[in-house]
Design a protein around this motif. Structure first.
Motif, PDB file in Angstrom:
ATOM      1  N   GLU A  26      -6.722  20.174  28.989  1.00 13.16           N
ATOM      2  CA  GLU A  26      -5.441  20.617  29.530  1.00 13.16           C
ATOM      3  C   GLU A  26      -4.825  21.649  28.581  1.00 13.16           C
ATOM      4  N   ILE A  27      -5.003  22.907  28.932  1.00 14.10           N
ATOM      5  CA  ILE A  27      -4.580  24.009  28.071  1.00 14.10           C
ATOM      6  C   ILE A  27      -3.082  24.265  28.252  1.00 14.10           C
ATOM      7  N   GLN A  28      -2.376  24.377  27.125  1.00 17.44           N
ATOM      8  CA  GLN A  28      -0.935  24.629  27.155  1.00 17.44           C
ATOM      9  C   GLN A  28      -0.593  26.091  26.877  1.00 17.44           C
ATOM     10  N   SER A  29      -1.390  26.744  26.037  1.00 21.10           N
ATOM     11  CA  SER A  29      -1.078  28.129  25.684  1.00 21.10           C
ATOM     12  C   SER A  29      -2.308  28.829  25.142  1.00 21.10           C
ATOM     13  N   ILE A  30      -2.336  30.148  25.305  1.00 23.09           N
ATOM     14  CA  ILE A  30      -3.399  30.986  24.738  1.00 23.09           C
ATOM     15  C   ILE A  30      -2.751  32.234  24.168  1.00 23.09           C
ATOM     16  N   THR A  31      -3.128  32.604  22.948  1.00 19.83           N
ATOM     17  CA  THR A  31      -2.700  33.874  22.381  1.00 19.83           C
ATOM     18  C   THR A  31      -3.876  34.485  21.631  1.00 19.83           C
ATOM     19  N   GLN A  91      -8.519  22.315  33.324  1.00 19.54           N
ATOM     20  CA  GLN A  91      -9.938  22.032  33.157  1.00 19.54           C
ATOM     21  C   GLN A  91     -10.579  22.985  32.148  1.00 19.54           C
ATOM     22  N   GLY A  92      -9.820  23.404  31.174  1.00 17.95           N
ATOM     23  CA  GLY A  92     -10.346  24.276  30.143  1.00 17.95           C
ATOM     24  C   GLY A  92      -9.949  25.727  30.336  1.00 17.95           C
ATOM     25  N   VAL A  93     -10.707  26.606  29.686  1.00 13.09           N
ATOM     26  CA  VAL A  93     -10.417  28.040  29.686  1.00 13.09           C
ATOM     27  C   VAL A  93     -11.530  28.783  30.423  1.00 13.09           C
ATOM     28  N   PHE A  94     -11.130  29.681  31.306  1.00 10.59           N
ATOM     29  CA  PHE A  94     -12.072  30.541  32.019  1.00 10.59           C
ATOM     30  C   PHE A  94     -11.846  31.975  31.561  1.00 10.59           C
ATOM     31  N   VAL A  95     -12.922  32.669  31.170  1.00 13.08           N
ATOM     32  CA  VAL A  95     -12.821  34.059  30.738  1.00 13.08           C
ATOM     33  C   VAL A  95     -13.374  34.933  31.860  1.00 13.08           C
ATOM     34  N   LEU A  96     -12.528  35.805  32.406  1.00 17.00           N
ATOM     35  CA  LEU A  96     -12.903  36.641  33.531  1.00 17.00           C
ATOM     36  C   LEU A  96     -13.070  38.093  33.103  1.00 17.00           C
ATOM     37  N   SER A  97     -13.897  38.831  33.828  1.00 18.00           N
ATOM     38  CA  SER A  97     -14.078  40.261  33.602  1.00 18.00           C
ATOM     39  C   SER A  97     -12.776  41.004  33.884  1.00 18.00           C
ATOM     40  N   PRO A  98     -12.648  42.268  33.469  1.00 12.64           N
ATOM     41  CA  PRO A  98     -11.393  42.995  33.663  1.00 12.64           C
ATOM     42  C   PRO A  98     -10.885  42.994  35.096  1.00 12.64           C
ATOM     43  N   ASP A 155      -9.795  43.972  27.854  1.00 10.76           N
ATOM     44  CA  ASP A 155      -9.167  43.745  29.162  1.00 10.76           C
ATOM     45  C   ASP A 155      -9.757  42.541  29.895  1.00 10.76           C
ATOM     46  N   ASN A 156     -10.498  41.698  29.190  1.00 11.42           N
ATOM     47  CA  ASN A 156     -10.936  40.440  29.795  1.00 11.42           C
ATOM     48  C   ASN A 156      -9.738  39.501  29.910  1.00 11.42           C
ATOM     49  N   LYS A 157      -9.767  38.639  30.919  1.00  9.27           N
ATOM     50  CA  LYS A 157      -8.650  37.732  31.152  1.00  9.27           C
ATOM     51  C   LYS A 157      -9.031  36.318  30.733  1.00  9.27           C
ATOM     52  N   TRP A 158      -8.219  35.708  29.878  1.00 10.99           N
ATOM     53  CA  TRP A 158      -8.418  34.333  29.422  1.00 10.99           C
ATOM     54  C   TRP A 158      -7.443  33.460  30.207  1.00 10.99           C
ATOM     55  N   ILE A 159      -7.983  32.647  31.083  1.00 13.28           N
ATOM     56  CA  ILE A 159      -7.186  31.842  31.992  1.00 13.28           C
ATOM     57  C   ILE A 159      -7.186  30.386  31.520  1.00 13.28           C
ATOM     58  N   GLY A 160      -6.035  29.890  31.112  1.00 13.09           N
ATOM     59  CA  GLY A 160      -5.903  28.487  30.708  1.00 13.09           C
ATOM     60  C   GLY A 160      -5.578  27.621  31.916  1.00 13.09           C
ATOM     61  N   VAL A 204      -9.095  34.120  19.223  1.00 12.20           N
ATOM     62  CA  VAL A 204      -8.345  33.530  20.328  1.00 12.20           C
ATOM     63  C   VAL A 204      -7.846  32.156  19.891  1.00 12.20           C
ATOM     64  N   TYR A 205      -6.542  31.934  20.001  1.00  8.77           N
ATOM     65  CA  TYR A 205      -5.930  30.653  19.659  1.00  8.77           C
ATOM     66  C   TYR A 205      -5.592  29.922  20.955  1.00  8.77           C
ATOM     67  N   ILE A 206      -6.097  28.694  21.081  1.00  9.73           N
ATOM     68  CA  ILE A 206      -5.917  27.912  22.299  1.00  9.73           C
ATOM     69  C   ILE A 206      -5.170  26.632  21.951  1.00  9.73           C
ATOM     70  N   GLY A 207      -3.989  26.456  22.552  1.00  8.22           N
ATOM     71  CA  GLY A 207      -3.153  25.301  22.246  1.00  8.22           C
ATOM     72  C   GLY A 207      -3.281  24.213  23.299  1.00  8.22           C
ATOM     73  N   THR A 208      -3.371  22.966  22.835  1.00  8.21           N
ATOM     74  CA  THR A 208      -3.374  21.798  23.716  1.00  8.21           C
ATOM     75  C   THR A 208      -2.425  20.755  23.127  1.00  8.21           C
ATOM     76  N   ASP A 209      -2.189  19.700  23.867  1.00  5.27           N
ATOM     77  CA  ASP A 209      -1.348  18.608  23.353  1.00  5.27           C
ATOM     78  C   ASP A 209      -2.030  17.849  22.224  1.00  5.27           C
ATOM     79  N   TYR A 210      -3.346  18.078  22.038  1.00  8.95           N
ATOM     80  CA  TYR A 210      -4.105  17.361  21.014  1.00  8.95           C
ATOM     81  C   TYR A 210      -4.495  18.266  19.836  1.00  8.95           C
ATOM     82  N   GLY A 211      -3.895  19.440  19.783  1.00  7.84           N
ATOM     83  CA  GLY A 211      -4.176  20.321  18.664  1.00  7.84           C
ATOM     84  C   GLY A 211      -4.561  21.722  19.098  1.00  7.84           C
ATOM     85  N   LEU A 212      -4.886  22.528  18.095  1.00 10.47           N
ATOM     86  CA  LEU A 212      -5.172  23.952  18.288  1.00 10.47           C
ATOM     87  C   LEU A 212      -6.649  24.228  18.055  1.00 10.47           C
TER      88      LEU A 212
END
Length: 211
Positions: free
Chosen positions: A85-90, A58-65, A50-55, A98-106
């Motif tokens: 500049e994060i475009q997507s997270i799954t 300025q990158g990815v921030f992982v927050l507590s539940p 239940d942690n939150k991955w925020i794209g 955790v897969y993190i997508g950007t315009d410059y790759g994964l």
């Protein structure tokens, strides 16, 4: 939507949380955490703990539940992420990837947030034996847990060595210390894992070699 039924909404000035305990009167609150305040949010993902991955831009921030603590932060300077500049997270909940997508790759990050099992089976303990030494980082992985498992480490004679609480997912770690944070002596130890009601229990053994 997180595992408590709250709706997390990303905006160009941070993150809002909508609590829908009463559908006719949803409560909307803004996450006060300074790290994500006024961030342009591009994606949000929820892991098995239940942690939150925020794209953001300025990158990815992982927050507590509850969103009140910053657990970690990943960007192009401290991680394999090719661009801030994060475009997507799954998230793959079965593998904790955790897969993190950007315009410059994964970018791919391996985490300990792995979906717990529905029922106990056999615990997988690694490494076994566990080598422990003063001043060194020692830990054994306990794999095969159900949600919110508790763990007890016992001596072969049944004495309680350590009480542990799992992070909530499929795996947990024991660092080879007792309740006073002292390294345990060489011997065989029993790992007992059980659920919140102590109705489901499983055990395993680990050998510890003190160097």
């Amino acid at each position: 939507v997180d595992r408590r039924g709250q709706i997390w909404v990303g905006t160009n000035v941070g993150v809002n949380v909508i609590t829908v305990s009463d559908p006719t009167r949803p409560q909307i609150s803004k996450i006060p955490l300074f790290a994500v305040r006024n961030q342009t949010v591009t994606s949000i993902a929820v892991d098995p703990l239940d942690n939150k991955w925020i794209g953001t831009q300025q990158g990815v921030f992982v927050l507590s539940p509850d969103g009140l603590q910053l657990i970690d932060q990943y960007n192009s300077k401290n991680s394999p992420i090719p661009n801030d500049e994060i475009q997507s997270i799954t998230i793959d909940p079965k593998k904790g990837i955790v897969y993190i997508g950007t315009d410059y790759g994964l970018a791919v990050l391996q985490t300990i947030s792995i979906q717990p099992q529905q029922n106990f089976g056999s615990l997988f303990i690694y490494p076994n034996p566990l080598l422990v030494q003063e001043g060194e980082s020692n830990s054994v992985l306990i794999d095969g847990l159900i949600r919110n498992s508790s763990i007890r480490i016992l001596s072969i004679s049944g004495d309680l060595i350590r009480d542990l609480k799992s992070p909530g997912g499929k795996i947990a770690f024991w660092d080879g210390t007792d309740s006073e944070n002292k390294l345990v002596p060489t011997g065989i130890y029993i790992i007992v894992a059980y659920d919140e009601e102590a109705n489901n229990v499983t055990t395993a053994k680990v050998a510890v070699i003190r160097k």
